[in-house]
Motif scaffolding. Structure first.
Motif, mmCIF file in Angstrom:
data_model
loop_
_atom_site.group_PDB
_atom_site.id
_atom_site.type_symbol
_atom_site.label_atom_id
_atom_site.label_comp_id
_atom_site.label_asym_id
_atom_site.label_seq_id
_atom_site.Cartn_x
_atom_site.Cartn_y
_atom_site.Cartn_z
ATOM 1 N N GLY A 87 9.484 2.647 13.617
ATOM 2 C CA GLY A 87 9.903 1.247 13.511
ATOM 3 C C GLY A 87 8.865 0.995 13.982
ATOM 4 N N VAL A 88 7.519 1.093 13.794
ATOM 5 C CA VAL A 88 6.416 -0.168 14.818
ATOM 6 C C VAL A 88 6.003 -0.490 13.566
ATOM 7 N N LEU A 89 6.139 0.110 12.413
ATOM 8 C CA LEU A 89 5.186 -0.610 10.714
ATOM 9 C C LEU A 89 6.009 -0.736 9.941
ATOM 10 N N ALA A 90 6.549 -1.928 9.442
ATOM 11 C CA ALA A 90 7.711 -2.186 8.351
ATOM 12 C C ALA A 90 7.271 -1.384 6.976
ATOM 13 N N TYR A 91 8.172 -1.064 6.280
ATOM 14 C CA TYR A 91 8.098 -0.550 5.244
ATOM 15 C C TYR A 91 9.191 -1.648 4.209
ATOM 16 N N ILE A 92 8.723 -0.799 3.019
ATOM 17 C CA ILE A 92 9.709 -0.983 2.050
ATOM 18 C C ILE A 92 10.089 0.105 1.156
ATOM 19 N N LYS A 93 10.985 0.593 0.593
ATOM 20 C CA LYS A 93 11.454 1.777 0.100
ATOM 21 C C LYS A 93 11.423 1.533 -1.251
ATOM 22 N N VAL A 94 10.699 1.904 -2.685
ATOM 23 C CA VAL A 94 10.832 1.711 -3.935
ATOM 24 C C VAL A 94 10.727 3.363 -4.787
ATOM 25 N N GLY A 95 12.027 3.244 -4.614
ATOM 26 C CA GLY A 95 12.310 4.835 -5.623
ATOM 27 C C GLY A 95 12.581 5.421 -3.858
ATOM 28 N N ARG A 96 11.837 6.730 -4.130
ATOM 29 C CA ARG A 96 11.612 8.091 -2.754
ATOM 30 C C ARG A 96 10.596 7.184 -1.866
ATOM 31 N N HIS A 97 9.266 6.087 -2.155
ATOM 32 C CA HIS A 97 8.236 6.924 -1.089
ATOM 33 C C HIS A 97 8.054 5.105 -0.758
ATOM 34 N N ARG A 98 7.645 5.213 0.344
ATOM 35 C CA ARG A 98 7.882 4.170 1.156
ATOM 36 C C ARG A 98 6.281 2.843 0.955
ATOM 37 N N ARG A 99 6.253 2.117 0.901
ATOM 38 C CA ARG A 99 5.502 0.917 1.106
ATOM 39 C C ARG A 99 5.344 0.151 1.849
ATOM 40 N N ILE A 100 3.462 -0.229 2.466
ATOM 41 C CA ILE A 100 3.611 -1.079 3.005
ATOM 42 C C ILE A 100 2.716 -2.448 2.785
ATOM 43 N N GLN A 101 2.915 -3.254 3.698
ATOM 44 C CA GLN A 101 2.217 -4.444 3.246
ATOM 45 C C GLN A 101 1.351 -5.203 4.016
ATOM 46 N N LEU A 102 0.399 -5.108 2.721
ATOM 47 C CA LEU A 102 -1.154 -4.903 3.255
ATOM 48 C C LEU A 102 -1.548 -5.837 4.891
ATOM 49 N N ALA A 103 -0.983 -6.786 4.965
ATOM 50 C CA ALA A 103 -0.630 -8.095 6.046
ATOM 51 C C ALA A 103 -0.244 -7.469 7.185
ATOM 52 N N ASP A 104 0.780 -6.680 6.581
ATOM 53 C CA ASP A 104 1.849 -5.542 8.533
ATOM 54 C C ASP A 104 0.397 -4.284 8.374
ATOM 55 N N ALA A 105 -0.618 -3.473 7.986
ATOM 56 C CA ALA A 105 -1.252 -2.536 8.128
ATOM 57 C C ALA A 105 -2.378 -3.633 9.312
ATOM 58 N N ILE A 106 -3.049 -4.895 8.590
ATOM 59 C CA ILE A 106 -4.327 -4.913 8.966
ATOM 60 C C ILE A 106 -3.640 -5.889 10.578
ATOM 61 N N ALA A 107 -2.630 -6.359 10.328
ATOM 62 C CA ALA A 107 -2.250 -7.158 12.320
ATOM 63 C C ALA A 107 -1.588 -6.075 12.973
ATOM 64 N N LEU A 140 0.578 -0.955 0.062
ATOM 65 C CA LEU A 140 -0.005 -0.101 -0.474
ATOM 66 C C LEU A 140 0.983 1.492 -0.100
ATOM 67 N N SER A 141 0.352 2.478 -0.702
ATOM 68 C CA SER A 141 0.597 3.409 -0.180
ATOM 69 C C SER A 141 0.614 3.721 1.060
ATOM 70 N N CYS A 142 1.785 5.508 1.228
ATOM 71 C CA CYS A 142 1.382 5.624 2.649
ATOM 72 C C CYS A 142 -0.632 5.976 2.403
ATOM 73 N N GLN A 143 -1.004 6.344 1.655
ATOM 74 C CA GLN A 143 -2.546 7.173 2.092
ATOM 75 C C GLN A 143 -3.250 6.146 2.091
ATOM 76 N N GLN A 144 -2.590 5.173 1.478
ATOM 77 C CA GLN A 144 -4.076 3.546 1.564
ATOM 78 C C GLN A 144 -3.705 3.101 2.665
ATOM 79 N N ALA A 145 -2.202 2.916 3.725
ATOM 80 C CA ALA A 145 -2.687 2.316 4.808
ATOM 81 C C ALA A 145 -2.986 3.126 5.857
ATOM 82 N N ALA A 146 -3.038 4.494 5.462
ATOM 83 C CA ALA A 146 -3.419 5.286 6.474
ATOM 84 C C ALA A 146 -5.140 5.579 6.028
ATOM 85 N N GLU A 147 -5.432 5.163 5.521
ATOM 86 C CA GLU A 147 -6.952 5.005 5.508
ATOM 87 C C GLU A 147 -7.451 3.182 6.358
ATOM 88 N N VAL A 148 -7.150 2.577 5.906
ATOM 89 C CA VAL A 148 -6.771 1.126 5.706
ATOM 90 C C VAL A 148 -6.958 1.551 7.403
#
Length: 137
Positions: free
Chosen positions: A91-111, A68-76
């Motif tokens: 470091g409460v939530l893990a993320y990966i970097k795609v270029g300059r953008h952070r992406r959060i795994q959907l499963a992590d956001a739900i957990a 998820l993008s940060c906006q999508q994760a915030a909505e979830v």
């Protein structure tokens, strides 16, 4: 995707299916008659779908991205983007970097959301017990 609304002619059949799904996990039959068990995730999705249709609601199935993008994760999570950035930076939530953008795994956001809801519920129970103990109820 266009929402599907159950026609009135299917109401009784949907009600019967809803009752059956609550009682047991169904199996599918292939062309040769061999039974195939439904995976738990498919069973749960089917139960939810049928339950909504029995209630007369229209339904759509929408695929969710793995990341998820940060906006999508915030909505979830039901929080603001700045608060999400704070969670990521701490470091409460893990993320990966795609270029300059952070992406959060959907499963992590739900957990995280489920854990947060559980903590909130526990805090409310403790507060209710304290109020009762102090005789403030």
């Amino acid at each position: 995707m266009i929402p599907t609304f159950p026609p009135p002619a299917e109401t009784i059949l949907l009600q019967e299916l809803d009752v059956m799904l609550m009682a047991e996990m169904p199996q599918l039959l292939d062309k040769s008659g061999r039974a195939i068990a439904l995976p738990e995730s498919v069973y749960e999705a089917l139960r939810c779908l049928v339950s909504l249709m029995v209630a007369g609601q229209s339904v759509s199935i929408v695929a969710q991205p793995q990341y998820l993008s940060c906006q999508q994760a915030a909505e979830v999570l039901g929080c603001s983007r700045p608060h999400l950035y704070t969670l990521l930076d701490k470091g409460v939530l893990a993320y990966i970097k795609v270029g300059r953008h952070r992406r959060i795994q959907l499963a992590d956001a739900i957990a995280y959301k489920l854990g947060r809801n559980s903590e909130q519920q526990q805090s409310l129970l403790e507060l209710a017990a304290l109020i009762k103990k102090l005789g403030l109820s």
